[in-house]
Scaffold this motif. Sequence first.
Motif, mmCIF file in Angstrom:
data_model
loop_
_atom_site.group_PDB
_atom_site.id
_atom_site.type_symbol
_atom_site.label_atom_id
_atom_site.label_comp_id
_atom_site.label_asym_id
_atom_site.label_seq_id
_atom_site.Cartn_x
_atom_site.Cartn_y
_atom_site.Cartn_z
ATOM 1 N N CYS A 21 -3.674 8.273 1.721
ATOM 2 C CA CYS A 21 -3.537 9.132 0.196
ATOM 3 C C CYS A 21 -3.963 8.345 -0.838
ATOM 4 O O CYS A 21 -5.017 8.905 -1.666
ATOM 5 N N HIS A 22 -3.678 6.994 -1.054
ATOM 6 C CA HIS A 22 -3.989 6.212 -2.106
ATOM 7 C C HIS A 22 -5.001 5.070 -1.637
ATOM 8 O O HIS A 22 -5.016 4.690 -0.353
ATOM 9 N N ASP A 25 -3.145 2.465 0.894
ATOM 10 C CA ASP A 25 -2.283 2.881 2.151
ATOM 11 C C ASP A 25 -2.484 2.466 3.494
ATOM 12 O O ASP A 25 -1.751 2.010 4.057
ATOM 13 N N HIS A 112 -0.114 9.066 7.414
ATOM 14 C CA HIS A 112 1.347 8.941 6.964
ATOM 15 C C HIS A 112 2.550 9.449 7.903
ATOM 16 O O HIS A 112 2.098 10.209 8.695
ATOM 17 N N HIS A 121 2.097 11.494 0.385
ATOM 18 C CA HIS A 121 2.243 10.887 1.697
ATOM 19 C C HIS A 121 2.289 12.146 2.413
ATOM 20 O O HIS A 121 2.188 12.341 3.829
HETATM 21 ZN ZN LIG Z 1 0.196 6.011 -1.396
#
Ligand SMILES: [Zn+2]
Length: 216
Positions: A21-22, A25, A112, A121
């Motif tokens: 996601c980010h 991660d 995730h 996530h």
């Molecule tokens: Zn994240």
Amino acid sequence: MISLNLNKVINRPLVVLCLGCHADDIEIGCGGTILRLVEEQNGCKFHWVVFSAIGERKAEAQQAAKLFAGPERLDRLQLNEFRDGFMPYMAVDVKETFEKLKEISPDIIFTHNRNDAHQDHRLISDLTWSTFRNHLILEYEIPKYDGDLGQPSFFIPLEPAHFENKVKFLLEAFKSQSSKRWFQRETFLALMRLRGMECNSPSGYAEAFYARKVMI
Ligand SMILES: [Zn+2]
């Protein structure tokens, strides 16, 4: 406990899809495993997709992907710009991004965990499973304030070169996160140490995953 040996499973270079996601991660969740794959899997290729990498975080994600996988192994480095925290509310566009990933057929997908406490996530985890219907999917874990750690079932033991470099590269690449109290060497090592204990890793360190479906 016997170990499964990826070298014996296929006789061509491994294709790996990393979904995060980010910007940090993938590296937090499976950075040590990626370093191990790079070392052990000759010619392995990575498709690296981050859904929210904006501004300085985009530059950081770019640097980190190169540190972990190496530029020559990155078949795809796709850094999207979805707004952090808002992904479930932009789900149509996120889903469209997944649709385009169907052109890849990876051997392993890192994504995730379905039960992660972060809403972004969880969305990425759900869309991973609905997009890839005949693939090995391993769900990594991200330690966080909300406290959502569970009982993973799939362990990848790491040597010092993997877990030490994972932490080194994380701290080196993601400077914008250094003011966060949790973004520290101790946090990353602590989780890998506990997972290493749970799988009796020779080095004492490991990364752990949720494997909901594995075929042998
Ligand atoms: Zn994240």
